[in-house]
Motif scaffolding. Structure first.
Motif, PDB file in Angstrom:
ATOM      1  N   LYS A   1      55.514  -7.170-111.879  1.00 45.76           N
ATOM      2  CA  LYS A   1      56.242  -7.232-113.466  1.00 45.76           C
ATOM      3  C   LYS A   1      54.865  -5.930-113.458  1.00 45.76           C
ATOM      4  O   LYS A   1      54.409  -6.818-114.203  1.00 45.76           O
ATOM      5  CB  LYS A   1      56.386  -7.713-113.637  1.00 45.76           C
ATOM      6  CG  LYS A   1      58.053  -8.049-114.360  1.00 45.76           C
ATOM      7  CD  LYS A   1      58.539  -8.828-115.181  1.00 45.76           C
ATOM      8  CE  LYS A   1      59.425  -8.810-115.576  1.00 45.76           C
ATOM      9  NZ  LYS A   1      60.275  -9.863-115.714  1.00 45.76           N
ATOM     10  N   GLY A   2      55.545  -4.360-113.837  1.00 44.78           N
ATOM     11  CA  GLY A   2      54.828  -3.686-115.242  1.00 44.78           C
ATOM     12  C   GLY A   2      53.679  -3.577-114.516  1.00 44.78           C
ATOM     13  O   GLY A   2      53.513  -3.456-113.030  1.00 44.78           O
ATOM     14  N   ASN A   3      52.499  -3.937-115.286  1.00 45.53           N
ATOM     15  CA  ASN A   3      50.910  -3.744-114.639  1.00 45.53           C
ATOM     16  C   ASN A   3      50.599  -4.583-113.728  1.00 45.53           C
ATOM     17  O   ASN A   3      49.305  -4.541-113.273  1.00 45.53           O
ATOM     18  CB  ASN A   3      50.151  -3.372-115.526  1.00 45.53           C
ATOM     19  CG  ASN A   3      50.456  -1.717-115.680  1.00 45.53           C
ATOM     20  OD1 ASN A   3      51.011  -1.028-115.303  1.00 45.53           O
ATOM     21  ND2 ASN A   3      50.211  -0.924-117.069  1.00 45.53           N
TER      22      ASN A   3
ATOM     23  N   PHE B   1      54.409   2.088-105.306  1.00 41.30           N
ATOM     24  CA  PHE B   1      54.686   2.778-106.628  1.00 41.30           C
ATOM     25  C   PHE B   1      54.015   4.691-106.466  1.00 41.30           C
ATOM     26  O   PHE B   1      53.931   4.681-105.393  1.00 41.30           O
ATOM     27  CB  PHE B   1      53.512   2.469-107.694  1.00 41.30           C
ATOM     28  CG  PHE B   1      53.801   1.238-108.588  1.00 41.30           C
ATOM     29  CD1 PHE B   1      52.477   0.465-107.972  1.00 41.30           C
ATOM     30  CD2 PHE B   1      54.169   1.298-109.052  1.00 41.30           C
ATOM     31  CE1 PHE B   1      52.355  -1.036-108.481  1.00 41.30           C
ATOM     32  CE2 PHE B   1      54.311   0.221-109.711  1.00 41.30           C
ATOM     33  CZ  PHE B   1      53.344  -1.580-109.316  1.00 41.30           C
TER      34      PHE B   1
ATOM     35  N   LYS C   1      55.595   5.536-113.252  1.00 38.38           N
ATOM     36  CA  LYS C   1      56.074   5.431-111.885  1.00 38.38           C
ATOM     37  C   LYS C   1      56.749   4.761-110.990  1.00 38.38           C
ATOM     38  O   LYS C   1      57.159   3.502-112.025  1.00 38.38           O
ATOM     39  CB  LYS C   1      54.390   4.942-111.563  1.00 38.38           C
ATOM     40  CG  LYS C   1      54.208   3.690-111.937  1.00 38.38           C
ATOM     41  CD  LYS C   1      52.306   3.199-111.542  1.00 38.38           C
ATOM     42  CE  LYS C   1      51.895   1.679-111.980  1.00 38.38           C
ATOM     43  NZ  LYS C   1      50.474   1.239-112.563  1.00 38.38           N
TER      44      LYS C   1
END
Lengths: 381, 184
Positions: A295-297, A324, A348
């Protein structure tokens, strides 16, 4: 409908074999089990988007494997209200043809406050925990159709059978219990939910995701010579009052040695409790399975954590991988890419998956490993 | 008479401007005189032949009612964003983006906090983990070459009001009709 089981794997477990099949396509987790003399059950649910079709993985697996005879599911368990653990569960509850004996979820008190929290956020036009209301309704419908509703907290029984005769093995006790959440965890969770309703004149904001892990249900299964621990998203905890810390220090906690462990919280550092793992490995190195999370980074597991598990276990399986793609031209026009990348400092795309994959283990009740397979993109590392 | 335009002349009017039958205003003196031998019926017919360049033919040109160009805006791409992390000290936030139109993939992006607004108070109110926003790319077509631009649009959070607790109870009843009501 997308088929997720290759033809050569469409085999049923034998009556004296324990099957554990874990799905985790990158966001989401689900476990399908077959327990001798108990039957089929599901812990949590997840979906995968494959070729524009959204597939509810445990439902699809059971449909393909068990057709045309659909035995009643012995249990369906929702361990905690995170979308990656409940997505698609309402379809399983409503549409599984054979019916369900037990519908289990984390304990009672927090549910009412959670429902109030959802209502509060909806007044503020925010659809938090999307789809959870439908899951609760489907659970209600299942209980109206005859399923028993069971609320799970520390040391509550999911099912228990004594001195059961299993052909090919002999007589055994079979028991699945919930190891968590503790009373303190539930209380803490309820307080946090109540704080989410602001005073008049203040803004309404959603809760941080991590708080829902407080009431995560970890499970312990004992059958024959086997013990399996399912860690859900239970975190390491603190002060002997929450998380694994509380489980380990509970006077009534069973011996937590394990033949197999579904690793907590996607292999994160926050889910790793050294005392719990000392217990899991006390009679030998278990097989371990973990599901990735993105989730996200935040991408789990981190490489260092994975190496740690490889040292502790005889075998570690991971159900999928998140990839990604920074080549945005694959998805968007040149004009969109130019403009978007001017605005964003980084951008990304999470690559859509082509296959769901799963890890399936079959164990004899004497501890023999009968099958340990990884359907791509799942793999043993 | 070809392309004749009938004009009504107010005989009593003393204003230099009069209205013709189409509603346009014209100078009285600009109206060509009728044949004095013919009875003045109050209407003056001006003769216009198609393509006539004669200085005697007075043509009323109405102002154009529509512009000769239009500005249109096309949405090239639209995402719904959810803020995942806010790094105030470093000046950026991380968000997940979900396509509303287009390939329906999910993305992760980082944005400078300044892209939201220069007004720090506004940013403080609307930027927090879980906040939603729209991120769009649009192209404007009109005069000159097309112009593409992008933007982020946040909504201010809902402010809890008197009476909202009652709304919660009602909504709870609608969402969970089998549960005991919240009053109990």
């Amino acid at each position: 409908m997308i088929s997720i089981i290759p033809k050569e794997l469409l085999t049923l477990p034998k009556l004296d074999e324990l099957e554990i099949c874990v799905f985790g396509p990158g966001y989401g987790e689900s476990v399908v089990l077959y327990i001798p003399q108990v039957g089929w059950g599901v812990i949590d649910s997840c979906v995968a988007r494959i070729e524009e079709t959204i597939t509810v993985l445990p439902f699809e697996y059971l449909s393909e494997l068990l057709t045309p005879q659909y035995p009643k599911l012995a249990f369906v368990i929702l361990t905690h209200p995170h979308e990656d653990h409940y997505k698609g569960l309402e379809k399983l509850l409503k549409d599984y043809p054979g019916g369900i004996e037990r519908v289990c979820r984390y304990d009672g008190d927090g549910i009412r406050e959670l429902k109030t929290y959802i209502s509060t956020q909806r007044i503020a036009s925010r659809d938090v925990l999307p789809g959870l209301v439908e899951v609760f309704r489907a659970m209600q419908t299942a209980t109206e159709s005859g399923a028993q509703l069971r609320r799970l907290n520390e040391m509550t029984i999911v099912f228990e059978k004594e001195r059961v005769e299993v052909e090919g093995y002999g007589t055994t006790d079979i028991r699945m219990i919930a190891l968590s959440p503790s009373a303190e965890s539930i209380q803490k969770y309820v307080e946090i939910l109540l704080q989410a309703v602001p005073p008049v004149g203040k803004p309404v904001k959603p809760l941080k995701d991590k708080y829902h892990n407080l009431i995560s249900v970890a499970l312990h299964l004992k059958i024959g010579d086997l013990q399996v621990v399912f860690g859900s998203d239970l975190e390491k905890g603190s002060d002997c009052k929450t998380g694994w810390d509380c489980v380990i220090h509970n006077r009534d906690c069973p011996d937590l040695w394990a033949n197999m462990v579904k690793i907590s919280h996607h292999g994160s550092e926050g889910g790793f409790n050294s005392l719990a793992w000392k217990a899991h490995t006390s009679k030998g190195k278990p097989i371990a399975i973990l599901t990735p999370f993105c989730k996200g980074n935040v991408i789990l597991p981190k490489d260092g954590n994975l190496e740690n598990f490889k040292e502790l276990c005889q075998k570690v399986g991971i159900t999928g991988a998140v990839k990604f793609n920074e080549n945005l031209h694959k998805y968007y026009s040149r004009r969109v890419v130019m403009s978007a990348t001017q605005k964003a400092r980084s951008f990304k795309v999470i690559e859509p998956i082509e296959k769901a994959g799963f890890l399936r283990t079959r164990l004899g009740l004497d501890g023999t490993i009968i099958e340990c397979l990884a359907e791509n993109p799942a793999k043993w590392v | 008479m070809e392309n004749a335009t009938a004009q009504k002349i107010s005989q009593e009017s003393t204003t230099p401007l009069i209205e013709d039958i189409t509603g346009s205003l014209i100078l009285r003196d600009s109206i060509p005189r009728t044949d004095p031998d013919k009875e003045n019926t109050g209407y003056h017919i001006s003769e216009q032949s198609s393509g006539s360049e004669s200085p005697e033919s007075k043509q009323i040109i109405e102002p154009a009612k529509k512009p000769i160009y239009e500005i249109t805006e096309n949405i090239d791409q639209w995402w719904i964003g959810e803020v995942l992390e806010v790094h105030t000290n470093e000046g950026y936030f991380v968000a997940s983006l979900r396509d509303v139109i287009g390939p329906k993939v999910e993305s992760v992006a980082e944005f400078d906090i300044k892209t939201i607004s220069e007004n720090t108070e506004e940013v403080e109110q609307c930027l927090f983990p879980g906040a939603n926003f729209a991120f769009y790319v649009v192209t404007e077509h009109g005069i000159g070459p097309p112009r593409t631009s992008s933007g982020l649009q946040f909504t201010m959070p809902y402010i809890w009001r008197e009476g909202d607790n009652e709304k919660v109870k009602e909504l709870y009843r609608d969402l969970f009709p089998s549960d005991p009501p919240l009053d109990e």
